[in-house]
Design a protein around this motif. Structure first.
Motif, short mmCIF file in Angstrom:
data_model
loop_
_atom_site.label_atom_id
_atom_site.label_comp_id
_atom_site.label_asym_id
_atom_site.label_seq_id
_atom_site.Cartn_x
_atom_site.Cartn_y
_atom_site.Cartn_z
N GLU A 159 -0.91 -8.68 13.81
CA GLU A 159 -2.25 -8.26 13.42
C GLU A 159 -3.13 -9.44 13.04
OE1 GLU A 159 -2.13 -5.41 10.33
OE2 GLU A 159 -0.96 -3.93 11.46
N TYR A 160 -2.49 -10.50 12.53
CA TYR A 160 -3.26 -11.64 12.02
C TYR A 160 -3.57 -12.67 13.09
CZ TYR A 160 -2.70 -9.74 7.41
OH TYR A 160 -2.76 -8.91 6.32
N GLU A 212 2.76 -15.15 11.13
CA GLU A 212 3.69 -14.96 10.02
C GLU A 212 3.17 -15.60 8.74
OE1 GLU A 212 8.13 -14.65 11.98
OE2 GLU A 212 7.24 -16.64 11.73
N VAL A 213 2.64 -16.80 8.86
CA VAL A 213 2.13 -17.51 7.68
C VAL A 213 0.99 -16.73 7.03
CG1 VAL A 213 0.95 -19.59 6.90
CG2 VAL A 213 2.86 -19.77 8.50
N GLN A 214 0.08 -16.23 7.83
CA GLN A 214 -1.08 -15.51 7.28
C GLN A 214 -0.68 -14.13 6.74
OE1 GLN A 214 -5.03 -16.53 9.44
NE2 GLN A 214 -3.49 -16.54 11.07
N ALA A 262 0.94 -14.69 3.36
CA ALA A 262 -0.07 -15.00 2.37
C ALA A 262 -0.80 -13.73 1.93
CB ALA A 262 -1.06 -16.02 2.92
N ALA A 263 -1.07 -12.83 2.88
CA ALA A 263 -1.75 -11.58 2.54
C ALA A 263 -0.87 -10.68 1.70
CB ALA A 263 -2.17 -10.86 3.82
N ALA A 264 0.43 -10.65 1.97
CA ALA A 264 1.35 -9.81 1.20
C ALA A 264 1.48 -10.30 -0.23
CB ALA A 264 2.72 -9.78 1.87
N VAL A 272 -3.71 -7.21 -5.05
CA VAL A 272 -4.43 -6.09 -4.44
C VAL A 272 -5.76 -5.93 -5.14
CG1 VAL A 272 -4.39 -3.62 -3.96
CG2 VAL A 272 -2.27 -4.96 -3.87
N SER A 273 -6.87 -5.87 -4.40
CA SER A 273 -8.21 -5.74 -4.97
C SER A 273 -8.62 -4.29 -5.02
CB SER A 273 -9.20 -6.55 -4.15
OG SER A 273 -9.19 -6.10 -2.81
#
Length: 284
Positions: free
Chosen positions: A106-107, A272-274, A277-279, A283-284
């Motif tokens: 997805e990233y 994978e890196v991005q 980082a997102a995980a 959470v906003s």
């Protein structure tokens, strides 16, 4: 002979005959009295023995005193009390399943999520590429937003028509074989896939940094086209001495396949890196 008042008498001078029936009845009565006395006495004796034994048992148990017996009974430990239901709440479990981990693809499929820097060193780091027991030496690298200038034949217009944003190229060599790989960047996965499917002509070879000009001037070379996410990647490979490539030249195919596989891994690793980082982000 006389047996007392009213009793029978007999003898030579008595002149009377004994009353045998009366004598027999009297003898039977005496026998019954004797038997009753023996039976009654035995019963009384048995009762007396039983009373003695009962008294001995009670005395041995220390219960000869009723007051003491009640006291002993009160000193016995109370039965264990069973736990009652607690008012505290028990553990609770959420019925909502946790979200699945982010998909790395997805990233690298949409420019809105794929925001990491795009550089030649990020895709092709170091000075060498090792794949198994094969070591390839890196030559020149280049990066430009003028996508059409990095191509030969019709590929330039295909990249432009699909919205190519930039192209990164790198060349590797091994034992007289050189391969240039070019990564074209698009905004979406759909555009990159379409460019790879429409590919005609190919990416232009990149010489320099110890690699002479190759795959130019009509030389027959091997070309490939693939896409992953919003990236389309192309290779061109051949001999540095100008020799044409044939299907029997497995060394050219091997170097080209190594570069193709490595480029795919680098693009996936970028995702994978991005995703990681997102995980890990709050959470906003």
């Amino acid at each position: 002979m006389s047996f007392g008042q009213g009793g029978p008498s007999w003898g030579p001078g008595g002149g009377h005959t004994p009353d045998w029936a009366a004598l027999a009845e009297e003898s039977a009565a005496r026998s019954r009295r004797k038997k009753w006395l023996m039976t009654g006495g035995g019963a009384l004796a048995t009762a007396a023995v039983a009373a003695i034994v009962a008294t001995a048992v009670i005395t041995a148990n220390g219960n000869d005193d009723p007051a003491r017996s009640e006291k002993n009974a009160s000193e016995l430990p109370a039965p264990a009390e069973l736990p009652t239901e607690s008012a505290a709440p028990g553990p609770s479990f959420s019925s909502v399943a946790p979200p699945p981990p982010p998909d790395p693809k997805e990233y690298i499929s949409d420019a809105r999520k794929d925001t990491a820097p795009i550089t030649a060193d990020a895709f092709f780091p170091g000075k060498r590429l090792t794949m198994g027991d094969r070591v390839h030496t890196k030559g020149a690298t280049a990066q430009t937003r003028d996508c059409a200038t990095t191509t030969q034949g019709a590929l330039g217009s295909i990249l432009t028509n699909n919205g190519c944003e930039q192209v990164i190229r790198a060349t590797y060599r091994k034992d007289g074989v050189a391969v240039t790989v070019g990564v074209a960047v698009f905004k979406t996965e759909a555009r990159a896939k379409k460019a790879a499917q429409q590919a005609s002509g190919g990416i232009a070879s990149l010489n320099g940094a110890g690699v002479p000009t190759f795959c130019r001037g009509g030389q027959v070379c091997r070309r490939t086209a693939n896409s992953y996410g919003r990236y389309a990647y192309f290779t061109v490979g051949g001999f540095t001495n100008g020799k044409n490539v044939t299907k029997a030249d497995t060394n050219v195919f091997a170097v080209g396949d190594d570069l193709t596989n490595f480029t795919f891994r680098q693009i996936h690793h970028r995702g994978e890196v991005q995703a990681s980082a997102a995980a890990g982000a709050p959470v906003s």
